[in-house]
Design an enzyme around this catalytic site. Structure first.
Site, PDB file in Angstrom:
ATOM      1  CG  HIS A 179       5.050   4.369   0.435  1.00 30.31           C
ATOM      2  ND1 HIS A 179       4.859   5.707   0.713  1.00 30.31           N
ATOM      3  CD2 HIS A 179       4.594   3.705   1.515  1.00 30.31           C
ATOM      4  CE1 HIS A 179       4.311   5.841   1.896  1.00 30.31           C
ATOM      5  NE2 HIS A 179       4.139   4.630   2.409  1.00 30.31           N
ATOM      6  CG  ASN A 251      -4.092   6.336  10.973  1.00 31.49           C
ATOM      7  OD1 ASN A 251      -3.624   6.074   9.863  1.00 31.49           O
ATOM      8  ND2 ASN A 251      -3.353   6.794  11.966  1.00 31.49           N
ATOM      9  CE  LYS A 253     -13.044   8.528   6.022  1.00 32.90           C
ATOM     10  NZ  LYS A 253     -14.523   8.472   5.885  1.00 32.90           N
ATOM     11  CG  HIS A 471       5.027  10.759   2.383  1.00 34.32           C
ATOM     12  ND1 HIS A 471       3.957  10.653   1.515  1.00 34.32           N
ATOM     13  CD2 HIS A 471       4.828   9.840   3.343  1.00 34.32           C
ATOM     14  CE1 HIS A 471       3.136   9.706   1.944  1.00 34.32           C
ATOM     15  NE2 HIS A 471       3.644   9.194   3.049  1.00 34.32           N
TER      16      HIS A 471
END
Length: 608
Positions: A179, A251, A253, A471
């Site tokens: 991932h 986001n 970043k 996750h």
């Protein structure tokens, strides 16, 4: 396995109480519901692995191991298959594509949304039942106690067995990053070095159209009042600081130096320069993977569903830049941003978005010559993902026996709920898989982001239709659902360092518990390399290595996901030799779901 000490827990012979019988009945029913929906999926068409050479016994080693050349991997090899016969077509009905023959009879279809929602609410009801929660909690505690007892009795033996494996340790066993988002696959230092090099040597290149005119790279940086000398890791500002529980800031970043125009130039595949810069960075990262040899990745690229041409542009970028490599597979992530595109006027209803996402895939499957570049790109794609901020409250609530409107009628300015998204993505992927499998083409897994934050009901919907999830840290709050994921051995790709910057402190991350004490099927992954990691190393190898025999470091590679049918990987098993996982297929499940642990588990015999 005979050398390990075992502890046998015997039955008292008092029989089973009524609460246990009820709890087991509820859990078995949930497992059967998942099997019903997963069986709708076509079986994956696995990559062909060619094995050559004899098995050699190395002098002085305790175990034989294979020496063989790398399996061939060339997705561009071979001609294009022919088109299907006349009269075969596809159409979308109530948000799900169906394949029809000349007589307008449905060849491949899927179960209805109403049936999915009925089963979804049954899962939720079973997991909220007090008897099921108590039973699942006790079973999870028992598994944790058994693992602790095993480490006390057999820790030294496992370490000895691990040392007996020839030529393999943590650094030279193949590790698969299950991932990682492609636009953040490089570390910050790598991106900084690339931007500086382009600014120094190619400042005259026209790279963007802004403010009514074309601008060169030098002019863009001049408008930002930046020079190559000014740039640094701190100026780039892509490290995820002060982003805890702030998905919006996280986001942002992705924007180098906080500028969206730099993101468009350097990190987008669809821009004025046709994604040439991000392709060059990708090739550099691929070269690093090739040098390291033992690191493999699954990169995620986005399809937004705003236009049908998105697939064509992405496939053209991949094909023109020749971004295929044995160490790389691709996943397509679909951001759940319908409400944004509806408000901007780009979409009229949710059905149009589904049509933009899946119609090009059915077209190229039925007639590969209609888009050869997309056909070759799909050979390297192993699955689909779905991403967005799960912590955002849902504006539309679904209640039992009150069914939501069909996608063609969903013209509201609010986003559909999570379970609605999951059903329609899984349904169309399933129908597409059946069509592709019937033509001998590769199929796709469904591995959405789930359980990173938000309501635990998200995990209930993915339990029904997802092959694996990303996750899953919210599972620890729902014992019954947690135990169901264990019983069905659903794979979970976990990102402790990324979660540490967003939703959960590193020390509180449940990965050690999932892996060791409650043996689910978790794997380490990066998620975003740029945000947590200023410099090398990147990938799964960057996680701390603990010398304890029960630690998960040597088990990062084998994760239950589409990568097992795409990559060659080797597994170092506790208490056993290195074994080849590339042709491994999960054995049939036990009929009784509460027999522990299931034979599909990768646990050593001593812990079964």
């Amino acid at each position: 396995s005979e050398s390990f000490q075992r502890v046998v827990i015997t039955d008292t012979g008092d029989g089973v109480d009524a609460e246990t019988v009820k709890a087991c009945g509820l859990l078995r029913k949930c497992v059967r519901l998942r099997e019903k929906w997963i069986q709708q999926r076509a079986q994956p068409v696995e990559d062909t692995v060619v094995t050559e050479g004899e098995v050699e016994q190395q002098p002085g080693s305790l175990h034989p191991f294979r020496r063989r050349p790398a399996p061939p991997y060339n997705p561009l090899a071979g001609g294009l298959p022919g088109a299907v016969g006349e009269g075969v077509g596809f159409a979308m009905r109530d948000g799900v594509f169906t394949v029809t023959d000349s007589g307008s009879a449905e060849t491949f279809s899927y179960m209805s949304l109403q049936e999915f929602l009925d089963d979804y609410f049954e899962i939720k009801a079973a997991c909220s039942d007090g008897v099921a929660k108590s039973f699942a909690y006790k079973r999870l505690q028992l598994l944790a106690a058994r693992f602790h007892l095993h480490t006390v009795l057999n820790g030294d033996r496992e370490l000895k067995a691990q040392k007996s494996v020839p030529h393999r340790d943590f650094y030279n066993v193949r590790k698969v990053d299950t991932h990682v988002h492609h636009s953040a696959c490089m570390n910050q230092k790598h991106l900084l070095r690339f931007i500086k090099a382009k600014l120094k040597r190619h400042a005259h290149e026209v790279v963007v159209f802004r403010d009514g005119r074309f601008m060169t790279l030098g002019e863009v940086f001049k408008s930002l009042r930046l020079t190559a000398y000014d740039l640094s890791i701190d100026t780039l500002d892509m490290h995820a600081n002060n982003t805890f529980h702030r998905f919006d800031k996280f986001n942002l970043k992705y924007n180098p130096a906080g500028q969206s125009r730099l993101r468009e130039i350097f990190l987008k595949t669809d821009n004025l320069i046709a994604g040439r810069y991000i392709a060059e960075v990708t090739k550099e990262v691929i070269n690093d993977l090739e040098v390291s040899k033992y690191q493999l990745v699954e990169w995620r690229v986005s399809i937004y569903g705003r236009k049908r041409t998105e697939w064509d542009k992405l496939a053209r970028w991949f094909y023109v830049n020749r971004l295929m490599h044995p160490n790389v597979r691709w996943l397509v992530q679909i951001p759940r941003l319908f409400h944004v595109y509806k408000r901007s006027g780009e979409l009229s209803n949710f059905g149009e978005m589904l049509d933009n996402i899946f119609a090009p895939l059915f077209e190229v499957t039925l007639n590969p010559s209609s888009n050869p570049m997309l056909f070759y790109f799909l050979r390297t794609v192993v699955g689909f993902d779905s991403v967005d901020d799960e912590s955002r409250p849902e504006g539309y609530q679904i209640h039992p026996h009150a069914y939501p409107p069909a996608p063609e009628e969903w013209d509201m300015n609010i986003n559909p709920p999570y379970c609605y998204w999951m059903y329609y993505l899984a349904a169309n992927i399933s129908t597409l898989n059946k069509l592709r499998a019937s033509r001998g083409m590769s199929t796709f897994s469904f591995r959405p982001h789930c359980g990173e934050a938000g309501d635990s009901s998200h995990l209930a919907s993915t339990y029904l239709v997802a092959d694996e999830i990303n996750h899953g840290i919210e599972l620890k709050r729902v014992p019954a659902l947690h135990y169901l994921y264990y019983l069905s051995q659903v794979g979970i790709a976990m990102s402790p360092l990324s979660n540490n910057k967003l939703f959960l402190d590193y020390n509180r991350n449940p990965f050690p518990k999932y892996f060791a004490q409650v043996p689910l099927h978790p794997s380490f992954c990066t998620h975003v390399t740029c945000a947590p990691h200023p410099a090398t190393p990147t990938g799964p190898q960057r996680f701390p290595v603990d010398g304890r025999p029960a630690h998960a470091a040597l088990h990062e590679g084998p994760a239950r996901g589409g990568v097992q049918r795409g990559h060659l990987c080797l597994e170092v098993q506790r208490g056993g030799p290195v074994r080849d996982c590339s042709q491994q297929r999960p054995p049939k499940r036990l009929r009784a779901p509460l027999e522990e642990p299931l034979p599909r588990s990768q646990l050593p015999h001593a812990r079964r």
